[in-house]
Scaffold this motif. Structure first.
Motif, PDB file in Angstrom:
ATOM      1  N   UNK A  65       1.439 -31.500  27.427  1.00 25.78           N
ATOM      2  CA  UNK A  65       1.619 -31.234  25.986  1.00 25.78           C
ATOM      3  C   UNK A  65       3.059 -30.820  25.695  1.00 25.78           C
ATOM      4  N   UNK A  66       3.741 -30.189  26.664  1.00 24.48           N
ATOM      5  CA  UNK A  66       5.167 -29.891  26.494  1.00 24.48           C
ATOM      6  C   UNK A  66       5.969 -31.179  26.402  1.00 24.48           C
ATOM      7  N   UNK A  67       5.673 -32.125  27.288  1.00 24.98           N
ATOM      8  CA  UNK A  67       6.333 -33.427  27.221  1.00 24.98           C
ATOM      9  C   UNK A  67       6.034 -34.119  25.895  1.00 24.98           C
ATOM     10  N   UNK A  68       4.801 -33.990  25.414  1.00 23.18           N
ATOM     11  CA  UNK A  68       4.453 -34.624  24.139  1.00 23.18           C
ATOM     12  C   UNK A  68       5.253 -34.040  22.984  1.00 23.18           C
ATOM     13  N   UNK A  69       5.403 -32.708  22.948  1.00 22.00           N
ATOM     14  CA  UNK A  69       6.159 -32.087  21.869  1.00 22.00           C
ATOM     15  C   UNK A  69       7.590 -32.612  21.832  1.00 22.00           C
ATOM     16  N   UNK A  70       8.170 -32.835  22.993  1.00 20.85           N
ATOM     17  CA  UNK A  70       9.508 -33.405  23.045  1.00 20.85           C
ATOM     18  C   UNK A  70       9.500 -34.888  22.695  1.00 20.85           C
ATOM     19  N   UNK A  71       8.534 -35.612  23.247  1.00 23.82           N
ATOM     20  CA  UNK A  71       8.526 -37.068  23.082  1.00 23.82           C
ATOM     21  C   UNK A  71       8.139 -37.491  21.673  1.00 23.82           C
ATOM     22  N   UNK A 120      12.202 -37.142  31.882  1.00 20.98           N
ATOM     23  CA  UNK A 120      10.746 -37.303  31.838  1.00 20.98           C
ATOM     24  C   UNK A 120      10.284 -37.631  30.430  1.00 20.98           C
ATOM     25  N   UNK A 121      10.961 -37.072  29.429  1.00 15.90           N
ATOM     26  CA  UNK A 121      10.597 -37.355  28.031  1.00 15.90           C
ATOM     27  C   UNK A 121      10.848 -38.811  27.688  1.00 15.90           C
ATOM     28  N   UNK A 122      11.963 -39.356  28.145  1.00 17.45           N
ATOM     29  CA  UNK A 122      12.240 -40.773  27.902  1.00 17.45           C
ATOM     30  C   UNK A 122      11.202 -41.657  28.585  1.00 17.45           C
ATOM     31  N   UNK A 123      10.740 -41.244  29.762  1.00 14.18           N
ATOM     32  CA  UNK A 123       9.691 -42.005  30.435  1.00 14.18           C
ATOM     33  C   UNK A 123       8.426 -42.022  29.587  1.00 14.18           C
ATOM     34  N   UNK A 124       8.081 -40.883  28.988  1.00 10.03           N
ATOM     35  CA  UNK A 124       6.914 -40.813  28.103  1.00 10.03           C
ATOM     36  C   UNK A 124       7.075 -41.770  26.935  1.00 10.03           C
ATOM     37  N   UNK A 125       8.253 -41.789  26.324  1.00 17.70           N
ATOM     38  CA  UNK A 125       8.504 -42.670  25.176  1.00 17.70           C
ATOM     39  C   UNK A 125       8.393 -44.135  25.580  1.00 17.70           C
ATOM     40  N   UNK A 126       8.950 -44.482  26.718  1.00 19.83           N
ATOM     41  CA  UNK A 126       8.927 -45.877  27.166  1.00 19.83           C
ATOM     42  C   UNK A 126       7.504 -46.325  27.472  1.00 19.83           C
ATOM     43  N   UNK A 148       3.440 -42.277  18.074  1.00 17.99           N
ATOM     44  CA  UNK A 148       3.095 -40.893  18.386  1.00 17.99           C
ATOM     45  C   UNK A 148       1.837 -40.839  19.241  1.00 17.99           C
ATOM     46  N   UNK A 149       0.870 -41.727  18.950  1.00 20.46           N
ATOM     47  CA  UNK A 149      -0.335 -41.783  19.778  1.00 20.46           C
ATOM     48  C   UNK A 149       0.013 -42.119  21.222  1.00 20.46           C
ATOM     49  N   UNK A 150       0.922 -43.072  21.386  1.00 25.29           N
ATOM     50  CA  UNK A 150       1.349 -43.432  22.730  1.00 25.29           C
ATOM     51  C   UNK A 150       2.048 -42.290  23.425  1.00 25.29           C
ATOM     52  N   UNK A 151       2.872 -41.523  22.682  1.00 27.62           N
ATOM     53  CA  UNK A 151       3.558 -40.375  23.274  1.00 27.62           C
ATOM     54  C   UNK A 151       2.556 -39.319  23.725  1.00 27.62           C
ATOM     55  N   UNK A 152       1.484 -39.131  22.949  1.00 26.99           N
ATOM     56  CA  UNK A 152       0.482 -38.131  23.316  1.00 26.99           C
ATOM     57  C   UNK A 152      -0.251 -38.552  24.593  1.00 26.99           C
ATOM     58  N   UNK A 171       5.578 -51.166  26.259  1.00 22.38           N
ATOM     59  CA  UNK A 171       4.836 -49.908  26.312  1.00 22.38           C
ATOM     60  C   UNK A 171       3.377 -50.124  25.941  1.00 22.38           C
ATOM     61  N   UNK A 172       2.576 -49.121  26.232  1.00 20.38           N
ATOM     62  CA  UNK A 172       1.138 -49.264  26.091  1.00 20.38           C
ATOM     63  C   UNK A 172       0.678 -49.355  24.631  1.00 20.38           C
ATOM     64  N   UNK A 173       1.364 -48.637  23.722  1.00 25.92           N
ATOM     65  CA  UNK A 173       0.865 -48.522  22.363  1.00 25.92           C
ATOM     66  C   UNK A 173       1.871 -49.014  21.317  1.00 25.92           C
ATOM     67  N   UNK A 174       2.863 -49.782  21.731  1.00 27.15           N
ATOM     68  CA  UNK A 174       3.890 -50.202  20.790  1.00 27.15           C
ATOM     69  C   UNK A 174       3.329 -51.045  19.661  1.00 27.15           C
ATOM     70  N   UNK A 175       2.344 -51.889  19.928  1.00 27.84           N
ATOM     71  CA  UNK A 175       1.811 -52.784  18.903  1.00 27.84           C
ATOM     72  C   UNK A 175       1.010 -52.025  17.864  1.00 27.84           C
ATOM     73  N   UNK A 176       0.320 -50.954  18.271  1.00 31.02           N
ATOM     74  CA  UNK A 176      -0.529 -50.224  17.332  1.00 31.02           C
ATOM     75  C   UNK A 176       0.263 -49.297  16.424  1.00 31.02           C
ATOM     76  N   UNK A 177       1.465 -48.869  16.839  1.00 32.78           N
ATOM     77  CA  UNK A 177       2.264 -47.953  16.025  1.00 32.78           C
ATOM     78  C   UNK A 177       1.752 -46.541  16.059  1.00 32.78           C
TER      79      UNK A 177
END
Length: 304
Positions: free
Chosen positions: A16-22, A225-231, A238-242, A298-304
């Motif tokens: 969740x810390x990574x999510x807050x950043x990502x 690590x945050x950039x890895x989450x975003x990628x 945001x769903x993908x980042x979570x 990325x996993x969720x890029x199409x869904x937004x």
């Protein structure tokens, strides 16, 4: 089983810390198209402001408010003073400019606070532990971090999917030029999104300050690590980042906790320890490479 459950909770807290950043970083990248390497500096600003106010006043909650305000204000100043000049520039210029911001923030922090780390005390009401299952007392503050991260995730979901501002954010992530052509104040939207992203990074820094030492350069350690989450999650999602933040947080924690011990079953102790630590440190990057081979956007890029 108790150790396994404890490490899962630790992984959830890190996730969740990574999510807050990502979350802020993926919105900034997805809507503005800006590669902001200095996003970790907002994490450091929030941590230092929160820790300093907390030490001076003896109130963690006062420090929390100060960290949020400081990171948001600094983020807005950076957007108005620097980022607006980079929107039309290529990514190399953005990388160079935001890398320079990292150096400026780090040296400014040294001048203001010195090189000695700051340590924040836990708020008294959350200084104990809770026995989640028999034989597993778990720190209450870490549970608070998890709860705050989940609450922020829910709030962002409602903001982006149920409000007009969220509609503009989703439209901006899909087609910035069309949003501008429809008469939307795109500059104001950019400033608001950038300030929100900085505030979320500052929140992550304040919540992490009682767990880790608050020191110069702390944002540089977590931004990769945050950039890895975003990628992995998909730029602008945001769903993908979570999802990516939680999964990567748990995987990183579990690898560091158990891989060296597992390797010791098949090879000598020192070699197993060294190999386990090495593979654990690369674990999330190996996962990123695997995801990009399967789905480059990325996993969720199409869904937004």
């Amino acid at each position: 089983m108790i150790l396994l459950f404890e490490q899962l909770l630790n992984g959830l807290q890190y996730g969740v810390t990574l999510f807050l950043l990502a979350a802020g970083l993926t919105l900034i990248f997805g809507i503005m198209g800006v590669i902001n390497l200095a996003h970790g500096a907002f994490y450091m600003v929030g941590a230092f402001a929160g820790a300093w106010v907390s030490i001076q006043t003896g109130s963690f909650w006062g420090g929390l408010l100060a960290g949020l305000v400081a990171s948001a204000i600094v983020g807005i100043i950076v957007e108005l003073g620097v980022m607006r000049r980079l929107y039309a520039r290529d990514h190399l210029d953005q990388v160079l400019a935001t890398f320079a911001l990292i150096l400026i923030f780090n040296q400014s922090t040294v001048l203001i606070f010195g090189r000695q780390p700051l340590f924040t005390s836990l708020p008294e009401v959350f200084s104990g532990s809770v026995e989640i299952i028999p034989g597993l007392p778990y720190p209450t503050f870490r549970l608070l971090v998890i709860a705050v991260g989940l609450a922020v995730a829910l709030g962002l979901y409602l903001l982006i999917n149920k409000t007009r501002v969220g509609m503009l954010v989703r439209a901006g992530a899909s087609n910035r030029q069309m949003v501008r052509a429809l008469g939307v104040n795109i500059q104001g939207l950019y400033t608001a999104i950038f300030g929100l992203g900085a505030l979320l990074a500052g929140l992550a820094g304040v919540m992490a300050s009682p767990i880790v030492s608050v020191q110069v350069g702390m944002g540089d350690e977590i931004i990769l690590a945050t950039f890895v989450v975003v990628v992995i999650g998909g730029v602008g999602s945001v769903k993908g980042a979570f999802v990516a933040g939680i999964v990567l947080g748990m995987c990183d924690t579990m690898l560091r906790a158990f891989l060296p011990g597992l390797l010791q079953q098949v090879m000598p102790g020192p070699e197993a320890q060294a190999l386990g630590v090495g593979i654990s440190s690369m674990g999330i990057y190996l996962m990123m490479a695997l995801v990009l081979l399967v789905r480059p956007r990325g996993l969720f890029a199409a869904q937004g």
